[in-house]
Design an enzyme around this catalytic site. Structure first.
Site, mmCIF file in Angstrom:
data_model
loop_
_atom_site.group_PDB
_atom_site.id
_atom_site.type_symbol
_atom_site.label_atom_id
_atom_site.label_comp_id
_atom_site.label_asym_id
_atom_site.label_seq_id
_atom_site.Cartn_x
_atom_site.Cartn_y
_atom_site.Cartn_z
ATOM 1 N N GLU A 1 0.824 -1.210 0.000
ATOM 2 C CA GLU A 1 0.000 0.000 0.000
ATOM 3 C C GLU A 1 0.860 1.262 0.000
ATOM 4 O O GLU A 1 0.543 2.239 -0.666
ATOM 5 C CB GLU A 1 -0.955 -0.006 1.193
ATOM 6 C CG GLU A 1 -2.055 -1.059 1.107
ATOM 7 C CD GLU A 1 -2.915 -0.922 -0.144
ATOM 8 O OE1 GLU A 1 -2.939 0.159 -0.750
ATOM 9 O OE2 GLU A 1 -3.561 -1.910 -0.520
ATOM 10 N N TYR B 1 -6.907 6.424 3.567
ATOM 11 C CA TYR B 1 -6.969 5.353 2.574
ATOM 12 C C TYR B 1 -6.167 4.133 3.028
ATOM 13 O O TYR B 1 -6.666 3.007 3.043
ATOM 14 C CB TYR B 1 -6.466 5.800 1.192
ATOM 15 C CG TYR B 1 -6.151 4.586 0.358
ATOM 16 C CD1 TYR B 1 -7.184 3.836 -0.198
ATOM 17 C CD2 TYR B 1 -4.847 4.118 0.238
ATOM 18 C CE1 TYR B 1 -6.921 2.665 -0.889
ATOM 19 C CE2 TYR B 1 -4.576 2.948 -0.447
ATOM 20 C CZ TYR B 1 -5.610 2.227 -1.009
ATOM 21 O OH TYR B 1 -5.349 1.058 -1.666
ATOM 22 N N ASP C 1 -10.432 5.274 -2.558
ATOM 23 C CA ASP C 1 -9.242 5.728 -3.262
ATOM 24 C C ASP C 1 -9.683 6.411 -4.553
ATOM 25 O O ASP C 1 -10.871 6.539 -4.822
ATOM 26 C CB ASP C 1 -8.302 4.549 -3.556
ATOM 27 C CG ASP C 1 -8.783 3.755 -4.752
ATOM 28 O OD1 ASP C 1 -10.009 3.610 -4.901
ATOM 29 O OD2 ASP C 1 -7.949 3.310 -5.541
#
Length: 357
Positions: free
Chosen positions: A86, A169, A187
DNA sequence: GACCCGTGGCT
DNA sequence: TAGCCAAGGGT
């Protein structure tokens, strides 16, 4: 501490077996008048439950057969692997992340491994992924995970959010993709799909709005395992089909439900401001960072500040790139100061420049 | 909310 | 070719 996914455990994010099929319950969003008005101001009339149920089914079915086979989605993935992916995927395409992610997982398979490394090692191994401050923040997050969470990536959203470099996020993404929690992931892909399919707009607003967040929450399937799958499926649809530039509407699973298509694909309400590059500090900083990564010895400051007049052989390729920019000396000085201030570079006792650590 | 922060592939 | 754009976060 809640249980986390163990090796061999099903992956609720990608395993079809975890998908609860067509038994999806959708409840109407909260009907508070203020929220209705707020939402109506930001998008088309609230979607009717039947349409939403159809979207759930079509998008999740599409994902079942079209999901990319990414290593951080593997059944035996760890929360740390998800977290690293991520960080790397923030503003960076999957194809560029893949090799770097594999390298990092070999070097630092656990948070404690990265925490034991220097920030300079983290920045060097970040390579050309871009935004190297992410490497610093990921390193800082690893240190915090060791100090505050016994070396285990926390599953709690607020604990994740408190880590360096983790915003709303990333906290939601790790909660959902690593731990199978029920969180609403928002997102840029999900925002774009929502803007088009539900709100009938070409693009989402510039900034994330409260109404947008409420809409995303209201779109979540009731069933928890289905909600997990919904998040990743919509994101994947935005990445592969409902793209920003040339959406592949011809293969879209919710073409018949899409409010934007139904409205005749209206133009965007604003023109996104392009990202300037030539002559910017970002270009100069990037070139200087390339020199520091390539260097096998401390860099004399004049090599960075007057690259065209300094014959220093320590990082030939990167030095050539830096010279090619032709940035004025005062800009280079400002950029070097910025890199040191940001802890991306440091000076040794002789004033020479190195990666930190 | 505006702006800053890297990089390279694609059109 | 020049610009657009990508699984954001911090200030």
């Amino acid at each position: 501490m809640r249980p986390r996914l163990l090796k061999g455990e099903p992956n609720p994010g990608t395993d079809p077996a975890h998908y609860s099929g067509h038994v999806m319950n959708f409840s109407n969003p909260p009907a508070a008048p203020s929220e209705q008005a707020d939402a109506a101001a930001d998008h088309a009339p609230w979607p009717d439950p039947d349409t939403v149920r159809t979207m759930h089914r079509h998008i999740i079915d599409w994902f079942t057969w079209n999901a990319r086979d990414l290593p951080w989605r593997a059944p035996d993935r760890t929360p740390w692997q998800v977290m690293v992916s991520e960080f790397m995927l923030q503003q960076t395409p999957v194809v560029r992340v893949l090799p770097q992610w594999k390298r990092w997982m070999q070097l630092w398979p656990e948070p404690s491994d990265l925490a034991s490394a220097t920030t300079g090692d983290a920045v060097r191994e970040w390579g050309r992924l871009g935004y190297p401050r992410r490497a610093l923040r990921l390193h800082a997050a690893a240190v915090a995970i060791v100090e505050r969470h016994g070396g285990e990536v926390p599953s709690d959203y607020d604990e994740l959010l408190a880590l360096p470099g983790v915003g709303s996020y990333t906290a939601a993404a790790v909660s959902v993709f690593a731990f199978g929690d029920r969180q609403t992931v928002i997102d840029t892909n999900i925002r774009r799909v929502q803007a088009r399919a539900i709100s009938g707009k070409a693009l989402p607003s510039k900034g994330l709005t409260a109404a947008e967040t409420r809409l995303a929450e209201s779109l979540m399937p009731d069933d928890d395992a289905t909600a997990v799958r919904w998040n990743i499926a919509v994101m994947e649809l935005g990445a592969l089909v409902c793209t920003a530039k040339s959406p592949r509407c011809d293969i879209c699973p919710v073409l018949d439900q899409c409010a934007w298509v139904a409205a005749g694909r209206p133009e965007p309400e604003y023109v996104p401001r392009g990202q300037a590059w030539k002559g910017t500090d970002r270009q100069a900083r990037g070139a200087m960072m390339a020199v520091l990564r390539e260097a096998t010895e401390p860099v004399p400051p004049e090599a960075l500040l007057s690259p065209e007049r300094t014959a220093w052989k320590g990082a030939p390729h990167a030095m050539e790139q830096l010279r090619a920019i032709g940035a004025p000396g005062d800009q280079l000085e400002r950029c070097l100061e910025g890199l040191v201030r940001d802890a991306l570079a440091s000076r040794d006792p002789e004033g020479r420049v190195t990666l930190p650590g």
